[in-house]
Structures are given as structure tokens and as C-alpha cells.
Design an enzyme around this catalytic site. Sequence first.
Site, PDB file in Angstrom:
ATOM      1  N   GLY A  52      12.004  38.719  10.720  1.00 45.84           N
ATOM      2  CA  GLY A  52      11.177  38.222   9.620  1.00 45.84           C
ATOM      3  C   GLY A  52       9.820  38.885   9.497  1.00 45.84           C
ATOM      4  CG  ASP A 110       8.602  35.575   9.241  1.00 51.79           C
ATOM      5  OD1 ASP A 110       8.313  35.090  10.358  1.00 51.79           O
ATOM      6  OD2 ASP A 110       9.759  35.580   8.794  1.00 51.79           O
ATOM      7  CG  ASP A 113       8.381  25.712  10.397  1.00 55.13           C
ATOM      8  OD1 ASP A 113       7.886  24.598  10.602  1.00 55.13           O
ATOM      9  OD2 ASP A 113       9.338  25.881   9.614  1.00 55.13           O
ATOM     10  CE  LYS A 141       8.125  25.657   6.596  1.00 50.73           C
ATOM     11  NZ  LYS A 141       9.556  25.367   6.765  1.00 50.73           N
ATOM     12  CB  VAL A 164       9.101  29.142   2.630  1.00 50.79           C
ATOM     13  CG1 VAL A 164       8.330  27.946   2.083  1.00 50.79           C
ATOM     14  CG2 VAL A 164       8.707  29.385   4.084  1.00 50.79           C
ATOM     15  CG  ASP A 170      16.831  34.102   7.299  1.00 51.65           C
ATOM     16  OD1 ASP A 170      15.829  33.766   7.962  1.00 51.65           O
ATOM     17  OD2 ASP A 170      17.960  33.645   7.510  1.00 51.65           O
ATOM     18  NE  ARG A 176      16.247  38.518   7.694  1.00 46.62           N
ATOM     19  CZ  ARG A 176      15.838  37.622   8.593  1.00 46.62           C
ATOM     20  NH1 ARG A 176      14.571  37.284   8.631  1.00 46.62           N
ATOM     21  NH2 ARG A 176      16.679  37.077   9.442  1.00 46.62           N
TER      22      ARG A 176
HETATM   23  O1  LIG Z   1       7.434  28.333  14.479  1.00 45.45           O
HETATM   24  P1  LIG Z   1       8.925  28.259  14.645  1.00 45.45           P
HETATM   25  O2  LIG Z   1       9.477  26.924  14.191  1.00 45.45           O
HETATM   26  O3  LIG Z   1       9.375  28.643  16.023  1.00 45.45           O
HETATM   27  O4  LIG Z   1       9.565  29.267  13.593  1.00 45.45           O
HETATM   28  C1  LIG Z   1       9.021  30.525  13.325  1.00 45.45           C
HETATM   29  C2  LIG Z   1       9.997  31.615  13.654  1.00 45.45           C
HETATM   30  O5  LIG Z   1      11.220  31.414  12.947  1.00 45.45           O
HETATM   31  C3  LIG Z   1      11.573  32.593  12.242  1.00 45.45           C
HETATM   32  O6  LIG Z   1      12.365  33.423  13.022  1.00 45.45           O
HETATM   33  P2  LIG Z   1      13.949  33.216  13.116  1.00 45.45           P
HETATM   34  O7  LIG Z   1      14.288  32.417  14.321  1.00 45.45           O
HETATM   35  O8  LIG Z   1      14.452  32.709  11.810  1.00 45.45           O
HETATM   36  O9  LIG Z   1      14.447  34.684  13.362  1.00 45.45           O
HETATM   37  P3  LIG Z   1      14.433  35.885  12.279  1.00 45.45           P
HETATM   38  O10 LIG Z   1      12.998  36.318  12.142  1.00 45.45           O
HETATM   39  O11 LIG Z   1      15.292  36.939  12.873  1.00 45.45           O
HETATM   40  O12 LIG Z   1      14.972  35.321  10.999  1.00 45.45           O
HETATM   41  C4  LIG Z   1      10.247  33.254  11.976  1.00 45.45           C
HETATM   42  O13 LIG Z   1      10.404  34.643  11.790  1.00 45.45           O
HETATM   43  C5  LIG Z   1       9.436  32.942  13.200  1.00 45.45           C
HETATM   44  O14 LIG Z   1       9.601  33.919  14.213  1.00 45.45           O
HETATM   45  O1  HPA Z   2      10.734  27.817   6.365  1.00 45.56           O
HETATM   46  C1  HPA Z   2      11.182  28.820   6.991  1.00 45.56           C
HETATM   47  N1  HPA Z   2      11.801  29.838   6.345  1.00 45.56           N
HETATM   48  C2  HPA Z   2      12.276  30.925   6.984  1.00 45.56           C
HETATM   49  N2  HPA Z   2      12.230  31.094   8.278  1.00 45.56           N
HETATM   50  C3  HPA Z   2      11.634  30.131   8.985  1.00 45.56           C
HETATM   51  N3  HPA Z   2      11.427  30.057  10.301  1.00 45.56           N
HETATM   52  C4  HPA Z   2      10.790  28.928  10.525  1.00 45.56           C
HETATM   53  N4  HPA Z   2      10.590  28.241   9.379  1.00 45.56           N
HETATM   54  C5  HPA Z   2      11.107  28.991   8.390  1.00 45.56           C
END
Ligand SMILES: O=P(O)(O)OC[C@H]1O[C@H](OP(=O)(O)OP(=O)(O)O)[C@H](O)[C@@H]1O
Ligand code: HPA
Length: 186
Positions: A52, A110, A113, A141, A164, A170, A176
Amino acid sequence: MNAPRLADVLGDADVIHDRAALEAAIDTMADAIHDDYADDERPPLFVTIMHGGMPFAAQLAFALGERGLDVEFDYLHATRYRGNISGSGLAWLHRPATPMTGRRVLLVDDILDEGHTLKAVGRWCEDQGAAEVRVAVLAVKVHDRCVDGVCANYVGVEVPDRYVFGYGMDFHEQGRNLPAIYALAE
Ligand SMILES: O=P(O)(O)OC[C@H]1O[C@H](OP(=O)(O)OP(=O)(O)O)[C@H](O)[C@@H]1O
Ligand code: HPA
């Protein structure tokens, strides 16, 4: 079971931040980051959190270069959503290869959360001997479920407490490369 399709939700989703707003936010972040690192002898270790973080990291890196701040690249991949819209246990798919001992590390992602990802990744960098770990995220967030003590040093924009996607994030591994941040319709 087939994953839900982006095309089926995009029409009802709301644009939360458009491309111009995100580019302006990244420029503002780059000003702050430049000022914090400009006097260092060694460039910061700029660690992109895949997948991300990739589009944001690329744009931020160019904005820093434009301001005269060099950075050394590495990346890691840690995922806890794995294509779903709710998180579970964190899986490490790749760890950075660059030695971190004594380095100032800038983690670039990115979204912050619930904070579990950045907590685990930050702790790992500290265990590797990083002199300092800072965090730059495109979006935070807004809710009260974030892990205690996890925060970002540099934040682009805030997003509401909805799922989001776009600008790196994604929807079931789709969307993405949308050049805006969208929120799923509730
Ligand atoms: O604060 P959190 O609740 O831990 O969430 C945030 C993480 O979640 C997403 O990654 P994801 O696990 O979706 O992997 P990706 O980037 O490969 O989609 C995003 O890119 C952050 O790294
Ligand atoms: O709201 C979201 N969207 C995409 N990726 C994420 N990873 C944590 N929260 C999110």
C-alpha cells in the site's frame, strides 16, 4: 468464492481526498521531513511498507529529492489485511536487508488505522538497532481504536472511520492505482 469487484462498489463510493489535495498534502509533508533531516551527514533509511505504501512513497521520495534531501531506499512487506477489509494477525512477507544499526529510519506507509502494523514494524526496526524510527503516512483514520502509543510523525490527511481505498490502498487487491482516496458506501 469470488472476491467482490471494484466496479460494483466504485460508483457508490465517496471521494474523500482527490489527487490535487493529496499532492498538496505530500508537498507539505516533504517540507517538514526535509527540515528535520537536512542537517544529517547520512541520508535517512527510507523504508517503504509494501504494497500500500508504494505510490505515496514514490511521490514523497521525488518531493524530497526536489528539495535536495537524499534518501536511501529499502522496503518491507508486512500485511494483516491480506486483501480483506478487516485485519488479523500480521504476516511478514519481506524484511529490509539494509543494516539499521545507528540509522535514522523513516517508515513510509499509506494508512495508520488501528496501528498494529506500525507498532510491530517500528519495534522490529528498534530491535535491529535503529537510532530512531519515524513514521510518515499518507492518511490517518480517525477513531479511538488505535493501539496505545502508536502515532505518525508526518501525516498527509485524515480519513473517516470507513473502509478506504485508492492511492495505494486496496479493495480486495483492486483499486490501488486510483489517484484519489475513496470510502466505501456505508
Ligand atoms: O494500522 P493497521 O490497522 O495495522 O493497518 C494499516 C496497514 O494495513 C494496510 O496494509 P495491508 O495489511 O492491507 O497490506 P497491503 O499494504 O499489502 O495491502 C496498510 O498498508 C497498513 O500497512
Ligand atoms: O481502510 C483501509 N483501507 C485499506 N487498507 C487498510 N488497511 C487498514 N485500513 C485500511
